[in-house]
Design an enzyme around this catalytic site. Structure first.
Site, mmCIF file in Angstrom:
data_model
loop_
_atom_site.group_PDB
_atom_site.id
_atom_site.type_symbol
_atom_site.label_atom_id
_atom_site.label_comp_id
_atom_site.label_asym_id
_atom_site.label_seq_id
_atom_site.Cartn_x
_atom_site.Cartn_y
_atom_site.Cartn_z
ATOM 1 N N TYR A 163 0.845 -1.209 0.000
ATOM 2 C CA TYR A 163 0.000 0.000 0.000
ATOM 3 C C TYR A 163 0.875 1.253 0.000
ATOM 4 O O TYR A 163 0.639 2.182 -0.779
ATOM 5 C CB TYR A 163 -0.944 -0.005 1.204
ATOM 6 C CG TYR A 163 -1.890 1.175 1.219
ATOM 7 C CD1 TYR A 163 -2.829 1.345 0.209
ATOM 8 C CD2 TYR A 163 -1.825 2.128 2.236
ATOM 9 C CE1 TYR A 163 -3.692 2.447 0.214
ATOM 10 C CE2 TYR A 163 -2.693 3.218 2.252
ATOM 11 C CZ TYR A 163 -3.618 3.375 1.236
ATOM 12 O OH TYR A 163 -4.465 4.460 1.236
ATOM 13 N N LYS A 167 0.977 4.028 -3.008
ATOM 14 C CA LYS A 167 0.700 5.454 -2.821
ATOM 15 C C LYS A 167 1.958 6.304 -3.089
ATOM 16 O O LYS A 167 1.838 7.455 -3.509
ATOM 17 C CB LYS A 167 0.136 5.726 -1.422
ATOM 18 C CG LYS A 167 -1.287 5.205 -1.227
ATOM 19 C CD LYS A 167 -2.283 5.736 -2.268
ATOM 20 C CE LYS A 167 -3.737 5.477 -1.902
ATOM 21 N NZ LYS A 167 -4.686 5.861 -2.962
HETATM 22 P P1 NDP Z 1 -13.740 3.490 0.890
HETATM 23 O O1 NDP Z 1 -13.442 2.045 1.027
HETATM 24 O O2 NDP Z 1 -14.892 4.051 1.626
HETATM 25 O O3 NDP Z 1 -13.912 3.869 -0.664
HETATM 26 C C1 NDP Z 1 -13.136 3.282 -1.663
HETATM 27 C C2 NDP Z 1 -13.808 3.512 -3.005
HETATM 28 O O4 NDP Z 1 -12.968 2.999 -4.048
HETATM 29 C C3 NDP Z 1 -15.140 2.820 -3.112
HETATM 30 O O5 NDP Z 1 -16.081 3.675 -3.703
HETATM 31 C C4 NDP Z 1 -14.855 1.647 -4.050
HETATM 32 O O6 NDP Z 1 -15.993 1.354 -4.850
HETATM 33 C C5 NDP Z 1 -13.773 2.250 -4.934
HETATM 34 N N1 NDP Z 1 -13.013 1.224 -5.620
HETATM 35 C C6 NDP Z 1 -12.208 0.272 -5.081
HETATM 36 N N2 NDP Z 1 -11.741 -0.525 -6.048
HETATM 37 C C7 NDP Z 1 -12.265 -0.073 -7.217
HETATM 38 C C8 NDP Z 1 -12.168 -0.486 -8.569
HETATM 39 N N3 NDP Z 1 -11.449 -1.566 -8.931
HETATM 40 N N4 NDP Z 1 -12.811 0.230 -9.518
HETATM 41 C C9 NDP Z 1 -13.557 1.288 -9.172
HETATM 42 N N5 NDP Z 1 -13.708 1.732 -7.919
HETATM 43 C C10 NDP Z 1 -13.066 1.037 -6.955
HETATM 44 O O7 NDP Z 1 -12.408 4.225 1.317
HETATM 45 P P2 NDP Z 1 -11.948 5.784 1.251
HETATM 46 O O8 NDP Z 1 -13.037 6.644 0.812
HETATM 47 O O9 NDP Z 1 -11.287 6.069 2.525
HETATM 48 O O10 NDP Z 1 -10.824 5.665 0.132
HETATM 49 C C11 NDP Z 1 -10.761 6.506 -1.003
HETATM 50 C C12 NDP Z 1 -9.318 6.722 -1.375
HETATM 51 O O11 NDP Z 1 -8.666 7.419 -0.324
HETATM 52 C C13 NDP Z 1 -8.482 5.455 -1.604
HETATM 53 O O12 NDP Z 1 -7.644 5.663 -2.717
HETATM 54 C C14 NDP Z 1 -7.678 5.319 -0.318
HETATM 55 O O13 NDP Z 1 -6.489 4.611 -0.516
HETATM 56 C C15 NDP Z 1 -7.437 6.778 0.000
HETATM 57 N N6 NDP Z 1 -7.090 7.109 1.384
HETATM 58 C C16 NDP Z 1 -7.908 6.771 2.422
HETATM 59 C C17 NDP Z 1 -7.547 7.132 3.715
HETATM 60 C C18 NDP Z 1 -8.369 6.750 4.905
HETATM 61 O O14 NDP Z 1 -7.821 6.724 6.025
HETATM 62 N N7 NDP Z 1 -9.664 6.487 4.762
HETATM 63 C C19 NDP Z 1 -6.361 7.946 3.975
HETATM 64 C C20 NDP Z 1 -5.589 8.252 2.808
HETATM 65 C C21 NDP Z 1 -5.964 7.868 1.568
HETATM 66 P P3 NDP Z 1 -16.497 -0.114 -5.260
HETATM 67 O O15 NDP Z 1 -16.003 -1.085 -4.239
HETATM 68 O O16 NDP Z 1 -17.987 0.043 -5.291
HETATM 69 O O17 NDP Z 1 -15.916 -0.326 -6.636
HETATM 70 C C1 8X3 Z 2 -4.633 5.531 4.731
HETATM 71 C C2 8X3 Z 2 -3.824 6.123 5.814
HETATM 72 O O1 8X3 Z 2 -1.969 5.702 7.507
HETATM 73 O O2 8X3 Z 2 -3.726 4.011 7.291
HETATM 74 O O3 8X3 Z 2 -4.071 5.803 3.494
HETATM 75 O O4 8X3 Z 2 -2.061 4.229 5.593
HETATM 76 S S1 8X3 Z 2 -2.847 4.958 6.563
#
Ligand code: NDP
Ligand code: 8X3
Length: 262
Positions: A163, A167
């Site tokens: 991961y 990123k």
């Molecule tokens: P969620 O799990 O709530 O949302 C993830 C989204 O990504 C869902 O809508 C899912 O939709 C979609 N997704 C996953 N795989 C696919 C795919 N193959 N094709 C299309 N859509 C896909 O998590 P977050 O909202 O937290 O995550 C959003 C982004 O933010 C990610 O990139 C994550 O790595 C990043 N992030 C999150 C953090 C956190 O602490 N929450 C911190 C930093 C970054 P579906 O499964 O319906 O396809």
């Molecule tokens: C999600 C934040 O710190 O869990 O991207 O990797 S952390």
């Protein structure tokens, strides 16, 4: 001296959001809907995507199109992009948000499937969607690509190898895109959040709710709305301002492993 406040107006402008079925993507759809944008929303879970579309419509979106999208498949990205092109030739904002983490295994116990999913979505998916959508942004004043990275791309931690690597790739891709698009109106931001309470940990721990809850125990994490508001702020900056990188964390989180819990 009076502060001059100008904003990029997003009313009726097209905003494309990947991963809009939950978390940041859903909250972003509502935030951009609230300023009257037209939305193209993609994700695999169509039932949840349609719920997002409903919420965005209620918030004031000028139009909303929820469509199946699997960013790990080139043909799915092509279909999604072609459907977009049927609706508009001009996109204002692209939010490459789809992705997430799968597992917390150390490298020596890593699973191919988890590694492949993380690189397919967070890295290759972002590249595929960018290749398809950015050509529709090249003449748009104040256009913006927001690539959702993470503090994990900046600071490694045990159990986060793939991961963190994915990123970190996102950050370097964003920097390369910024260079390649210099001279066009398109701005590029790597938006790199820390801990935010969404379905992220539930997905990472493969549906184990107690492990997912433990991540946020005793700490006020960021919310999806905090991130959506930040995305909207970025897109509304005047066209001559590009925020290249934005790191945003809960006050209680100074680094991935430095979290002050109550
Ligand atoms: P969620 O799990 O709530 O949302 C993830 C989204 O990504 C869902 O809508 C899912 O939709 C979609 N997704 C996953 N795989 C696919 C795919 N193959 N094709 C299309 N859509 C896909 O998590 P977050 O909202 O937290 O995550 C959003 C982004 O933010 C990610 O990139 C994550 O790595 C990043 N992030 C999150 C953090 C956190 O602490 N929450 C911190 C930093 C970054 P579906 O499964 O319906 O396809
Ligand atoms: C999600 C934040 O710190 O869990 O991207 O990797 S952390």
């Amino acid at each position: 001296m009076e502060l001059k406040r100008t904003k990029t107006d997003l009313k009726n402008k097209w905003v494309v959001i990947t991963g809009a079925s939950s978390g940041f993507g859903r909250a972003a759809a509502v935030a951009f809907g609230s300023v009257g944008a037209q939305l193209m929303l993609g994700a695999r879970r169509l039932d949840r995507l349609r719920e997002t579309a409903q919420l965005a419509t209620e918030a004031g979106a000028a139009s909303v199109c929820p469509l199946y999208l699997d960013v790990s498949s080139t043909s799915s990205v092509e279909e999604f992009g072609n459907a977009l092109i049927e609706r508009t030739q001009e996109v204002q904002v692209l939010i490459n948000n789809a992705g997430g983490a799968h597992g917390v295994d150390p490298v020596l116990e890593g699973k191919d499937e988890d590694w492949e999913t993380m690189f397919q979505t967070n890295v290759l998916g972002l590249l595929r969607v960018s290749r398809k959508v950015i050509p529709l942004m090249l003449k748009t004043e104040g256009a913006l690509v927001i690539n959702v990275g993470s503090i994990a791309g900046r600071v490694a931690y045990e159990g986060g190898s793939a991961y963190c690597g994915a990123k970190a790739a996102e950050l370097q891709i964003s920097k390369a895109l910024r260079l390649e698009l210099c001279g066009s109106p398109v701005r590029v931001t790597s938006l790199d959040p820390g801990m935010a309470e969404t379905d992220f940990s539930l997905v990472r721990f493969k549906g184990n709710e107690s492990k997912a809850r433990e991540v946020y125990r005793g700490v006020e994490a960021l919310s999806a709305e905090d991130i959506a508001e930040t995305m909207l702020w970025l897109a509304e900056r005047p066209a001559h301002i590009c925020v290249d990188e934005l790191v945003i964390k809960p006050t209680a989180q100074a680094a991935p492993h430095k979290v002050a819990r109550k």
